[in-house]
Design a protein around this motif. Structure first.
Motif, short mmCIF file in Angstrom:
data_model
loop_
_atom_site.label_atom_id
_atom_site.label_comp_id
_atom_site.label_asym_id
_atom_site.label_seq_id
_atom_site.Cartn_x
_atom_site.Cartn_y
_atom_site.Cartn_z
N SER A 119 47.74 -96.04 -31.78
CA SER A 119 47.06 -94.86 -32.32
C SER A 119 46.04 -94.34 -31.32
CB SER A 119 46.36 -95.21 -33.63
OG SER A 119 45.28 -96.11 -33.39
N ASP A 120 45.55 -93.13 -31.57
CA ASP A 120 44.50 -92.58 -30.70
C ASP A 120 43.27 -93.48 -30.70
OD1 ASP A 120 46.20 -90.51 -30.24
OD2 ASP A 120 45.04 -88.97 -31.27
N GLU A 121 42.95 -94.07 -31.84
CA GLU A 121 41.79 -94.96 -31.92
C GLU A 121 42.02 -96.23 -31.10
OE1 GLU A 121 38.26 -96.51 -32.31
OE2 GLU A 121 38.79 -94.46 -32.90
N ASP A 122 43.29 -96.73 -31.11
CA ASP A 122 43.62 -97.89 -30.27
C ASP A 122 43.38 -97.56 -28.79
OD1 ASP A 122 44.41 -99.50 -32.40
OD2 ASP A 122 46.48 -98.79 -32.32
N ILE A 123 43.83 -96.37 -28.39
CA ILE A 123 43.65 -95.96 -26.99
C ILE A 123 42.17 -95.83 -26.65
CG2 ILE A 123 44.08 -94.12 -25.33
CD1 ILE A 123 46.56 -95.72 -26.00
N ALA A 124 41.39 -95.25 -27.57
CA ALA A 124 39.95 -95.12 -27.35
C ALA A 124 39.30 -96.50 -27.21
CB ALA A 124 39.31 -94.33 -28.49
N THR A 125 39.76 -97.46 -28.00
CA THR A 125 39.24 -98.83 -27.90
C THR A 125 39.52 -99.42 -26.53
OG1 THR A 125 39.54 -99.22 -30.27
CG2 THR A 125 39.42 -101.16 -28.86
N ALA A 126 40.73 -99.18 -26.01
CA ALA A 126 41.09 -99.67 -24.68
C ALA A 126 40.20 -99.05 -23.60
CB ALA A 126 42.56 -99.37 -24.39
N ILE A 127 39.91 -97.75 -23.74
CA ILE A 127 39.05 -97.08 -22.76
C ILE A 127 37.63 -97.64 -22.82
CG2 ILE A 127 38.04 -94.87 -22.07
CD1 ILE A 127 40.60 -93.54 -23.19
N ARG A 128 37.11 -97.81 -24.03
CA ARG A 128 35.75 -98.35 -24.17
C ARG A 128 35.64 -99.75 -23.57
NH1 ARG A 128 35.78 -95.34 -29.21
NH2 ARG A 128 36.81 -97.09 -30.28
N ARG A 129 36.65 -100.56 -23.78
CA ARG A 129 36.65 -101.90 -23.19
C ARG A 129 36.63 -101.82 -21.66
NH1 ARG A 129 40.99 -105.71 -26.45
NH2 ARG A 129 39.98 -105.62 -28.52
N ALA A 130 37.44 -100.92 -21.12
CA ALA A 130 37.51 -100.79 -19.66
C ALA A 130 36.17 -100.34 -19.09
CB ALA A 130 38.61 -99.80 -19.28
N LEU A 131 35.46 -99.49 -19.79
CA LEU A 131 34.17 -99.01 -19.31
C LEU A 131 33.11 -100.11 -19.34
CD1 LEU A 131 34.05 -95.49 -21.03
CD2 LEU A 131 34.62 -96.00 -18.65
N LYS A 132 33.22 -101.01 -20.32
CA LYS A 132 32.19 -102.05 -20.49
C LYS A 132 32.52 -103.36 -19.79
CE LYS A 132 30.74 -100.33 -25.06
NZ LYS A 132 30.64 -100.65 -26.52
N SER A 133 33.80 -103.67 -19.66
CA SER A 133 34.21 -104.98 -19.16
C SER A 133 33.87 -105.19 -17.69
CB SER A 133 35.71 -105.16 -19.35
OG SER A 133 36.18 -106.32 -18.71
N PRO A 134 33.50 -106.41 -17.31
CA PRO A 134 33.31 -106.73 -15.88
C PRO A 134 34.59 -106.54 -15.07
CG PRO A 134 32.30 -108.41 -17.27
CD PRO A 134 33.10 -107.52 -18.19
N LYS A 135 35.74 -106.63 -15.74
CA LYS A 135 37.01 -106.41 -15.04
C LYS A 135 37.25 -104.91 -14.83
CE LYS A 135 39.44 -108.63 -18.12
NZ LYS A 135 40.62 -109.25 -18.81
N GLY A 136 36.50 -104.08 -15.59
CA GLY A 136 36.63 -102.64 -15.46
C GLY A 136 35.45 -102.07 -14.71
N TYR A 137 34.59 -101.31 -15.42
CA TYR A 137 33.46 -100.65 -14.76
C TYR A 137 32.11 -101.26 -15.12
CZ TYR A 137 37.03 -97.35 -13.43
OH TYR A 137 38.16 -96.81 -12.90
#
Length: 423
Positions: free
Chosen positions: A151-169
């Motif tokens: 869902s769109d909310e699932d995708i938004a969750t993935a983006i938020r994780r990427a922005l916060k995660s040490p593996k992301g940003y």
């Protein structure tokens, strides 16, 4: 070389997997398998970018089993033999096969005995419908699980994780809410596409903030799951036809728009012709003729203007009375023909040789024709056509059909001719 964001953000545990709660939720079958440290051969199917291969890897890790990934498209038999040898040293060895529906017969023949005896646990991943595309020998040895669109909310969750995660940003980048919504909508459930677009946007962002204005300036094409040859395509044309059949003109136009966006004129043409004759048919035969004209016009002028006659045809068909009586009639007639093939009456044959002139079909007596029995005796009382009552045209046909049914039909042409001559 820096790894792509989508690769870095691949889940490592079931709790990190986004969506798929029907499989990995508290009572999901895959969650239970992980808890019991037991895996069975299975096939994951679903649209691209849903995380099928990632889910397979996570499962293998959760049950602490060794695994290898094999691509059915470019993997060789030599590679398979090496994997079989490795499996002998590691009980419970998991073989993850990408594009499993592309396994050719030789590779299947090599793989099947190892799956059969349990020396290999097969986890296949495919974008195709396994009921249509997976070899029955493979399919019968595996459990089939659908990996559903995010869902769109699932995708938004993935983006938020990427922005916060040490593996992301690692919290160094922010994204406006409307920008995140934009990416989610563009992604059509494809998390890989969403993270790739996020990575591009972050690279271009000023002051480490991704804005909607920035995203709209990127000449990207939204992720579209309905391509020729892909199961998403068949789902799309199915929804298209069913919407017209159900007289939902707005839904029909939406699915037409998706087909036009994919540039698939061949499928639009074929499906509209099928719909016109199968679903509308005698309910509004004039609309059927107009559909043929609209398709011809669209093909002549091409896209984008071709969308206009196609839109007219879809609106016309969706809002027309529907009648499938022609399809039903021919299907019943074909069933009868398969059940029993009967000889054609002599007087209907092209050049009857054993009939006297009085017993022959008379081309000069049209008043005789409605009284003749044309069906063989076996089927003389059959009624294959059952008139619909959805439009003026077929109602007129039905009235004429009932009138003709009241006229007795005979195989004795000699007697019919005498009666008609007397009258």
């Amino acid at each position: 070389m820096k790894e792509p964001l989508a690769y870095r953000m691949r889940p490592q545990t079931l709790d990190e997997v986004i969506g798929q709660q029907h499989l990995i939720g508290k009572h999901g079958v895959l969650r239970r398998c992980a808890e019991e440290k037991t895996l069975f051969s299975m096939i994951f199917y679903g649209a691209p970018g849903m995380g099928k291969t990632t889910l397979a890897i996570v499962l293998a890790n959760e049950v602490n089993l060794p695994y290898r990934i094999f691509n059915a498209v470019n993997g060789t038999k030599k590679e398979l033999d090496a994997l079989f040898a490795e499996a002998k040293m590691f009980p419970g060895f998991v073989l993850i096969v990408d594009e499993v529906h592309r396994l050719n017969k030789d590779k299947q023949d090599l793989l099947l005995p190892h799956v059969e005896n349990g020396s290999i646990t097969l986890i296949g991943a495919t974008t195709a419908n396994p009921l249509h595309s997976i070899n029955p020998a493979i399919r019968s040895r595996c459990h089939l699980f659908e990996v559903r669109t995010l869902s769109d909310e699932d995708i938004a969750t993935a983006i938020r994780r990427a922005l916060k995660s040490p593996k992301g940003y690692d919290g160094r980048v922010t994204m406006e809410a409307d920008a995140m919504d934009f990416i989610a909508r563009q992604s059509c459930g494809d998390v890989r596409y969403a993270l790739n677009l996020t990575e591009l946007a972050v690279t271009l962002a000023k002051d480490q903030t991704v804005t909607l204005e920035l995203l709209k300036s990127i000449p990207s094409v939204h992720s579209q799951r309905s391509f020729k040859g892909d199961d998403g395509h068949y789902d799309l044309v199915s929804a298209f036809q069913k919407s017209i059949r159900g007289s939902d003109v707005d839904a029909a136009l939406y699915y037409l728009a998706l087909l036009i966006e994919s540039g698939d004129m061949d499928s639009i043409e074929r499906r509209l012709l099928v719909i016109a004759y199968e679903d509308v048919g005698l309910g509004n035969p004039a609309a059927v003729a107009r559909t043929v004209q609209a398709i011809d016009a669209a093909k002549r002028i091409g896209f984008p203007e071709g969308r206009i006659p196609l839109s007219m045809a879809v609106i016309d068909l969706a809002l027309s009375p529907k009648s499938r009586s022609a399809e039903t009639a021919i299907d019943q007639a074909m069933q009868a023909a398969r059940q029993r093939s009967c000889p054609i009456p002599d007087y209907l044959k092209f050049t009857p040789t054993a009939l006297q002139e009085e017993d022959r079909y008379d081309y000069g007596m049209p008043q005789l024709w409605p009284n003749i029995q044309y069906l063989p005796d076996t089927w003389k009382d059959a009624s294959f056509y059952s008139p619909g009552n959805q439009g003026k045209y077929e109602r007129a046909l039905a009235e004429n059909y009932q009138r003709l049914k009241q006229i007795p039909r005979s195989t004795n042409l000699r007697l019919l001719k005498k009666k008609l001559k007397k009258s």
